[in-house]
Write a protein that holds these residues in place. Structure first.
Motif, PDB file in Angstrom:
ATOM      1  N   SER A 155      -2.581   4.307  -6.855  1.00 54.84           N
ATOM      2  CA  SER A 155      -1.344   4.946  -7.405  1.00 54.84           C
ATOM      3  C   SER A 155      -0.097   4.589  -5.818  1.00 54.84           C
ATOM      4  CB  SER A 155      -1.446   6.587  -6.956  1.00 54.84           C
ATOM      5  OG  SER A 155      -2.017   7.121  -5.842  1.00 54.84           O
ATOM      6  N   VAL A 156      -0.818   4.119  -4.761  1.00 56.42           N
ATOM      7  CA  VAL A 156       0.414   3.905  -3.668  1.00 56.42           C
ATOM      8  C   VAL A 156       0.002   2.168  -3.391  1.00 56.42           C
ATOM      9  CG1 VAL A 156      -0.267   5.857  -2.668  1.00 56.42           C
ATOM     10  CG2 VAL A 156      -1.252   4.147  -1.943  1.00 56.42           C
ATOM     11  N   LYS A 157      -0.612   1.490  -4.121  1.00 56.09           N
ATOM     12  CA  LYS A 157      -0.595   0.020  -3.647  1.00 56.09           C
ATOM     13  C   LYS A 157       0.493  -0.538  -3.951  1.00 56.09           C
ATOM     14  CE  LYS A 157      -5.675  -0.952  -4.714  1.00 56.09           C
ATOM     15  NZ  LYS A 157      -6.584  -1.845  -5.760  1.00 56.09           N
ATOM     16  N   GLY A 158       0.731  -1.529  -2.995  1.00 53.19           N
ATOM     17  CA  GLY A 158       2.334  -1.947  -3.001  1.00 53.19           C
ATOM     18  C   GLY A 158       3.510  -1.016  -2.383  1.00 53.19           C
ATOM     19  N   ARG A 159       3.063  -0.019  -2.192  1.00 50.97           N
ATOM     20  CA  ARG A 159       4.207   0.748  -1.887  1.00 50.97           C
ATOM     21  C   ARG A 159       3.959   1.539  -0.258  1.00 50.97           C
ATOM     22  NH1 ARG A 159       5.568   5.845  -4.204  1.00 50.97           N
ATOM     23  NH2 ARG A 159       3.158   5.956  -4.919  1.00 50.97           N
ATOM     24  N   PHE A 160       2.668   1.754   0.136  1.00 50.00           N
ATOM     25  CA  PHE A 160       2.224   2.398   1.215  1.00 50.00           C
ATOM     26  C   PHE A 160       1.170   1.302   2.132  1.00 50.00           C
ATOM     27  CE2 PHE A 160       1.787   7.157  -0.280  1.00 50.00           C
ATOM     28  CZ  PHE A 160       3.274   6.894  -0.663  1.00 50.00           C
ATOM     29  N   THR A 161       1.705   1.348   3.306  1.00 54.56           N
ATOM     30  CA  THR A 161       0.874   0.323   4.256  1.00 54.56           C
ATOM     31  C   THR A 161       0.394   1.162   5.215  1.00 54.56           C
ATOM     32  OG1 THR A 161       2.456  -1.519   3.796  1.00 54.56           O
ATOM     33  CG2 THR A 161       0.964  -1.427   5.757  1.00 54.56           C
ATOM     34  N   ILE A 162      -1.004   1.163   5.767  1.00 57.63           N
ATOM     35  CA  ILE A 162      -1.706   1.770   6.777  1.00 57.63           C
ATOM     36  C   ILE A 162      -1.859   0.858   7.945  1.00 57.63           C
ATOM     37  CG2 ILE A 162      -4.099   1.396   5.737  1.00 57.63           C
ATOM     38  CD1 ILE A 162      -4.856   4.203   6.883  1.00 57.63           C
TER      39      ILE A 162
ATOM     40  N   ALA B 188      -4.523   0.797  21.105  1.00 56.97           N
ATOM     41  CA  ALA B 188      -3.937   0.990  22.674  1.00 56.97           C
ATOM     42  C   ALA B 188      -3.274   2.351  22.652  1.00 56.97           C
ATOM     43  CB  ALA B 188      -3.080  -0.279  22.852  1.00 56.97           C
ATOM     44  N   LYS B 189      -2.878   2.724  21.599  1.00 60.00           N
ATOM     45  CA  LYS B 189      -1.744   3.931  21.519  1.00 60.00           C
ATOM     46  C   LYS B 189      -2.590   5.159  20.922  1.00 60.00           C
ATOM     47  CE  LYS B 189       2.538   1.873  21.494  1.00 60.00           C
ATOM     48  NZ  LYS B 189       3.959   1.788  21.008  1.00 60.00           N
ATOM     49  N   ASN B 190      -3.843   4.932  20.503  1.00 57.11           N
ATOM     50  CA  ASN B 190      -4.673   5.924  19.852  1.00 57.11           C
ATOM     51  C   ASN B 190      -3.909   6.520  18.594  1.00 57.11           C
ATOM     52  OD1 ASN B 190      -6.561   5.359  21.763  1.00 57.11           O
ATOM     53  ND2 ASN B 190      -6.842   7.619  22.371  1.00 57.11           N
ATOM     54  N   THR B 191      -3.274   5.763  17.706  1.00 59.78           N
ATOM     55  CA  THR B 191      -2.549   6.167  16.708  1.00 59.78           C
ATOM     56  C   THR B 191      -2.761   5.400  15.505  1.00 59.78           C
ATOM     57  OG1 THR B 191      -0.597   6.946  18.429  1.00 59.78           O
ATOM     58  CG2 THR B 191      -0.117   6.539  16.052  1.00 59.78           C
ATOM     59  N   VAL B 192      -2.776   5.989  14.485  1.00 60.94           N
ATOM     60  CA  VAL B 192      -2.750   5.360  13.289  1.00 60.94           C
ATOM     61  C   VAL B 192      -1.500   5.914  12.160  1.00 60.94           C
ATOM     62  CG1 VAL B 192      -4.015   7.388  12.066  1.00 60.94           C
ATOM     63  CG2 VAL B 192      -3.960   4.977  10.872  1.00 60.94           C
ATOM     64  N   TYR B 193      -1.014   4.953  11.627  1.00 62.07           N
ATOM     65  CA  TYR B 193       0.363   5.039  10.721  1.00 62.07           C
ATOM     66  C   TYR B 193       0.030   4.943   9.287  1.00 62.07           C
ATOM     67  CZ  TYR B 193       1.938   3.874  15.732  1.00 62.07           C
ATOM     68  OH  TYR B 193       2.117   3.946  16.893  1.00 62.07           O
ATOM     69  N   LEU B 194       1.103   5.687   8.657  1.00 54.29           N
ATOM     70  CA  LEU B 194       1.304   5.491   7.240  1.00 54.29           C
ATOM     71  C   LEU B 194       2.819   5.171   6.703  1.00 54.29           C
ATOM     72  CD1 LEU B 194      -0.378   5.434   4.612  1.00 54.29           C
ATOM     73  CD2 LEU B 194       0.252   7.768   4.411  1.00 54.29           C
ATOM     74  N   GLN B 195       2.857   3.987   6.567  1.00 54.21           N
ATOM     75  CA  GLN B 195       4.201   3.648   6.133  1.00 54.21           C
ATOM     76  C   GLN B 195       4.482   3.762   4.771  1.00 54.21           C
ATOM     77  OE1 GLN B 195       7.113   2.585   8.039  1.00 54.21           O
ATOM     78  NE2 GLN B 195       8.142   2.893   5.938  1.00 54.21           N
ATOM     79  N   MET B 196       5.436   4.714   4.133  1.00 48.53           N
ATOM     80  CA  MET B 196       5.428   4.984   2.641  1.00 48.53           C
ATOM     81  C   MET B 196       6.908   4.718   2.352  1.00 48.53           C
ATOM     82  SD  MET B 196       3.511   8.634   2.724  1.00 48.53           S
ATOM     83  CE  MET B 196       4.978   9.550   3.560  1.00 48.53           C
ATOM     84  N   ASN B 197       6.853   3.561   1.473  1.00 45.63           N
ATOM     85  CA  ASN B 197       8.184   3.192   0.899  1.00 45.63           C
ATOM     86  C   ASN B 197       8.278   3.411  -0.667  1.00 45.63           C
ATOM     87  OD1 ASN B 197       8.715   2.049   3.394  1.00 45.63           O
ATOM     88  ND2 ASN B 197       7.770  -0.091   2.783  1.00 45.63           N
ATOM     89  N   SER B 198       9.360   3.445  -1.278  1.00 45.46           N
ATOM     90  CA  SER B 198       9.660   3.871  -2.892  1.00 45.46           C
ATOM     91  C   SER B 198       9.056   4.899  -3.132  1.00 45.46           C
ATOM     92  CB  SER B 198       9.101   2.591  -3.338  1.00 45.46           C
ATOM     93  OG  SER B 198       9.759   1.355  -3.212  1.00 45.46           O
ATOM     94  N   LEU B 199       9.127   5.961  -2.281  1.00 44.39           N
ATOM     95  CA  LEU B 199       8.661   7.200  -2.750  1.00 44.39           C
ATOM     96  C   LEU B 199       8.898   7.796  -3.851  1.00 44.39           C
ATOM     97  CD1 LEU B 199       8.804   8.741   1.096  1.00 44.39           C
ATOM     98  CD2 LEU B 199       6.528   8.484  -0.681  1.00 44.39           C
ATOM     99  N   LYS B 200       7.987   8.600  -4.531  1.00 46.61           N
ATOM    100  CA  LYS B 200       8.204   9.178  -6.028  1.00 46.61           C
ATOM    101  C   LYS B 200       8.059  10.716  -5.667  1.00 46.61           C
ATOM    102  CE  LYS B 200       6.140   5.018  -8.063  1.00 46.61           C
ATOM    103  NZ  LYS B 200       5.270   4.542  -9.171  1.00 46.61           N
ATOM    104  N   PRO B 201       8.645  11.583  -6.727  1.00 49.44           N
ATOM    105  CA  PRO B 201       8.393  12.830  -6.640  1.00 49.44           C
ATOM    106  C   PRO B 201       6.654  13.330  -6.554  1.00 49.44           C
ATOM    107  CG  PRO B 201       9.914  12.511  -8.049  1.00 49.44           C
ATOM    108  CD  PRO B 201       9.394  11.118  -7.429  1.00 49.44           C
ATOM    109  N   GLU B 202       6.100  12.471  -7.343  1.00 51.72           N
ATOM    110  CA  GLU B 202       4.621  12.518  -7.339  1.00 51.72           C
ATOM    111  C   GLU B 202       3.824  12.509  -6.226  1.00 51.72           C
ATOM    112  OE1 GLU B 202       6.582  10.805  -9.330  1.00 51.72           O
ATOM    113  OE2 GLU B 202       5.343   9.055 -10.069  1.00 51.72           O
ATOM    114  N   ASP B 203       4.377  11.669  -5.213  1.00 52.36           N
ATOM    115  CA  ASP B 203       3.942  11.673  -3.817  1.00 52.36           C
ATOM    116  C   ASP B 203       4.039  12.818  -3.032  1.00 52.36           C
ATOM    117  OD1 ASP B 203       5.423   8.249  -3.775  1.00 52.36           O
ATOM    118  OD2 ASP B 203       3.017   8.935  -3.952  1.00 52.36           O
TER     119      ASP B 203
END
Length: 127
Positions: free
Chosen positions: A63-70, A75-90
């Protein structure tokens, strides 16, 4: 044990973007595979994306392939989730999770595999 704190959630219009961050405590972050999960009201928790301890392996829900990037920055002890083209179902409460592992290239897709969870950050997408 690792402590996880999510941030970056909020209210956004459909088609917009958000970047979630998950900051982890401790000095062994590079030994943890990480995952993002979400749970909408009345629904079961589901995997969104996962990344291996090394960062070389990833998994995405269809459901998120092509829109989200993990991604992660060990070095910063951090994980990110970039979410693009968001939909109401997100719209959901998004959780960060960590799994201590010796298999540095493996990403894990099931919630029961993770031993550490954050408190969550709310993402709301308006139509």
């Amino acid at each position: 044990q690792v402590q996880l704190v999510e941030s970056g959630g909020g209210l956004v219009q459909a088609g917009g973007s958000l970047r979630l961050s998950c900051a982890a405590s401790g000095r062994t972050f590079s030994s943890y595979a990480m995952g993002w999960f979400r749970q909408a009201p009345g629904k079961e928790r589901e995997i969104v994306a996962a990344i291996s301890a090394s960062g070389g392996g990833t998994y995405y829900a269809d459901s998120v392939k092509g829109r989200f990037t993990i991604s992660r920055d060990n070095a910063k002890n951090t994980v990110y989730l970039q979410m693009n083209s968001l939909k109401p179902e997100d719209t959901a409460l998004y959780y960060c999770a960590a799994k201590l592992t010796m298999y540095l290239a493996s990403a894990y897709r099931y919630g029961y595999e993770y031993g550490n969870w954050g408190q969550g950050t709310q993402v709301t997408v308006s139509s």
